[in-house]
Design a protein around this motif. Sequence first.
Motif, mmCIF file in Angstrom:
data_model
loop_
_atom_site.group_PDB
_atom_site.id
_atom_site.type_symbol
_atom_site.label_atom_id
_atom_site.label_comp_id
_atom_site.label_asym_id
_atom_site.label_seq_id
_atom_site.Cartn_x
_atom_site.Cartn_y
_atom_site.Cartn_z
ATOM 1 N N TRP A 1 0.952 -1.138 -0.152
ATOM 2 C CA TRP A 1 0.128 -0.060 0.002
ATOM 3 C C TRP A 1 1.108 1.194 -0.007
ATOM 4 O O TRP A 1 0.560 1.979 -0.746
ATOM 5 N N LYS A 2 1.739 1.069 0.910
ATOM 6 C CA LYS A 2 2.880 2.393 0.904
ATOM 7 C C LYS A 2 3.540 2.749 -0.231
ATOM 8 O O LYS A 2 3.611 3.659 -0.989
ATOM 9 N N LYS A 3 3.894 1.695 -1.014
ATOM 10 C CA LYS A 3 4.674 1.757 -2.290
ATOM 11 C C LYS A 3 3.803 2.293 -3.264
ATOM 12 O O LYS A 3 3.928 3.118 -4.161
ATOM 13 N N LEU A 4 2.352 1.663 -3.495
ATOM 14 C CA LEU A 4 1.473 2.236 -4.451
ATOM 15 C C LEU A 4 1.046 3.717 -4.087
ATOM 16 O O LEU A 4 0.684 4.582 -5.133
ATOM 17 N N VAL A 5 0.811 3.958 -2.675
ATOM 18 C CA VAL A 5 0.505 5.526 -2.633
ATOM 19 C C VAL A 5 1.526 6.345 -3.309
ATOM 20 O O VAL A 5 1.122 7.648 -3.520
ATOM 21 N N PRO B 1 -4.004 11.586 -15.609
ATOM 22 C CA PRO B 1 -5.307 11.980 -15.328
ATOM 23 C C PRO B 1 -6.139 11.039 -14.634
ATOM 24 O O PRO B 1 -7.023 11.280 -13.989
ATOM 25 N N GLU B 2 -5.728 9.599 -14.618
ATOM 26 C CA GLU B 2 -6.228 8.674 -13.879
ATOM 27 C C GLU B 2 -5.798 8.368 -12.517
ATOM 28 O O GLU B 2 -6.284 7.265 -11.673
ATOM 29 N N ALA B 3 -4.608 9.193 -11.897
ATOM 30 C CA ALA B 3 -4.184 9.138 -10.719
ATOM 31 C C ALA B 3 -5.094 9.044 -9.468
ATOM 32 O O ALA B 3 -5.001 8.112 -8.694
ATOM 33 N N HIS B 4 -6.061 10.064 -9.557
ATOM 34 C CA HIS B 4 -6.861 10.140 -8.534
ATOM 35 C C HIS B 4 -7.783 9.017 -8.341
ATOM 36 O O HIS B 4 -7.997 8.304 -7.383
ATOM 37 N N ILE B 5 -8.278 8.478 -9.576
ATOM 38 C CA ILE B 5 -9.071 7.069 -9.514
ATOM 39 C C ILE B 5 -8.347 6.005 -9.048
ATOM 40 O O ILE B 5 -8.856 5.147 -7.948
ATOM 41 N N LYS B 6 -7.184 5.829 -9.540
ATOM 42 C CA LYS B 6 -6.169 4.718 -9.006
ATOM 43 C C LYS B 6 -5.859 4.917 -7.632
ATOM 44 O O LYS B 6 -5.826 3.829 -6.830
ATOM 45 N N ILE C 1 -7.767 6.204 -5.076
ATOM 46 C CA ILE C 1 -9.016 5.834 -4.370
ATOM 47 C C ILE C 1 -9.268 4.415 -4.242
ATOM 48 O O ILE C 1 -9.431 3.750 -3.175
ATOM 49 N N GLU C 2 -8.988 3.679 -5.710
ATOM 50 C CA GLU C 2 -8.882 2.229 -5.572
ATOM 51 C C GLU C 2 -7.904 1.404 -4.414
ATOM 52 O O GLU C 2 -8.168 0.798 -3.659
ATOM 53 N N ILE C 3 -6.770 2.033 -4.545
ATOM 54 C CA ILE C 3 -5.643 1.747 -3.620
ATOM 55 C C ILE C 3 -6.047 1.810 -2.188
ATOM 56 O O ILE C 3 -5.918 0.764 -1.286
ATOM 57 N N SER C 4 -6.584 3.095 -1.880
ATOM 58 C CA SER C 4 -6.849 3.327 -0.374
ATOM 59 C C SER C 4 -8.046 2.532 0.010
ATOM 60 O O SER C 4 -8.045 1.803 1.100
ATOM 61 N N GLU C 5 -9.125 2.009 -0.842
ATOM 62 C CA GLU C 5 -10.189 1.176 -0.631
ATOM 63 C C GLU C 5 -9.711 -0.045 -0.487
ATOM 64 O O GLU C 5 -10.374 -0.691 0.748
ATOM 65 N N ALA C 6 -8.860 -0.690 -1.184
ATOM 66 C CA ALA C 6 -8.437 -1.813 -1.081
ATOM 67 C C ALA C 6 -7.669 -2.097 0.212
ATOM 68 O O ALA C 6 -7.712 -3.141 0.970
ATOM 69 N N TYR C 7 -6.739 -1.022 0.696
ATOM 70 C CA TYR C 7 -6.124 -1.189 2.006
ATOM 71 C C TYR C 7 -7.118 -0.964 3.277
ATOM 72 O O TYR C 7 -7.003 -1.823 3.904
ATOM 73 N N GLN C 8 -8.013 -0.287 3.132
ATOM 74 C CA GLN C 8 -9.124 -0.232 4.337
ATOM 75 C C GLN C 8 -9.669 -1.629 4.326
ATOM 76 O O GLN C 8 -9.888 -1.895 5.421
ATOM 77 N N VAL C 9 -10.055 -2.211 3.319
ATOM 78 C CA VAL C 9 -10.719 -3.425 3.515
ATOM 79 C C VAL C 9 -9.688 -4.536 4.071
ATOM 80 O O VAL C 9 -10.056 -5.316 5.014
ATOM 81 N N LEU C 10 -8.493 -4.575 3.518
ATOM 82 C CA LEU C 10 -7.587 -5.731 3.723
ATOM 83 C C LEU C 10 -6.754 -5.518 5.178
ATOM 84 O O LEU C 10 -6.162 -6.606 5.713
ATOM 85 N N GLN C 11 -6.629 -4.311 5.589
ATOM 86 C CA GLN C 11 -5.817 -4.208 6.722
ATOM 87 C C GLN C 11 -6.774 -4.566 8.155
ATOM 88 O O GLN C 11 -6.140 -4.694 9.086
ATOM 89 N N ASP C 12 -7.957 -4.524 7.949
ATOM 90 C CA ASP C 12 -8.812 -4.660 9.074
ATOM 91 C C ASP C 12 -9.247 -6.378 8.996
ATOM 92 O O ASP C 12 -9.667 -6.874 7.822
#
Length: 151
Positions: A30-34, A45-50, A52-63
């Motif tokens: 997650w840190k590397k991708l962020v 231009p797609e960085a913001h969407i990507k 958000i996807e990375i953050s969402e994935a981390y939120q689910v998998l870290q808990d």
Amino acid sequence: MLTRQDKVKDYYSILGVPETASQAEIKGAWKKLVKRWHPDICKDPEAHIKFIEISEAYQVLQDDWARRRYDYLRQEEEHDLMYYRRQRDFSQYQDEARTQAEYFRFLPLDHVLGLMLQSTANLAQYLFLSWYKMIFCAPFGCIDSTEKRRA
């Protein structure tokens, strides 16, 4: 967690970790991708969407609890029980219904109404007798016609 096609996103592939990854591996990926996809750093231009996807994935998998629920959801998607429910073939029942509708279509209306009243009366009689038996007979024990009366 669900996209427009009602498919479960693959958070493991978004973070680039295996399903058996530890919390440390997930956090490191997650840190590397962020760092790579942060909108202030990446000019794509797609960085913001990507991001958000990375953050969402981390939120689910870290808990742990959310990760277990997510894994269960992915497992259910593989079996896709709803797919099998949608694939049932009801054509034979539709054909029977059409045949019955054709039969009743040519009957006189008073005959059809008579059949409906008879069915309703039979149902009412069945319900009344069931109620009667439950209320009056069951507590005291009724004598069945097959039983012999005691002298």
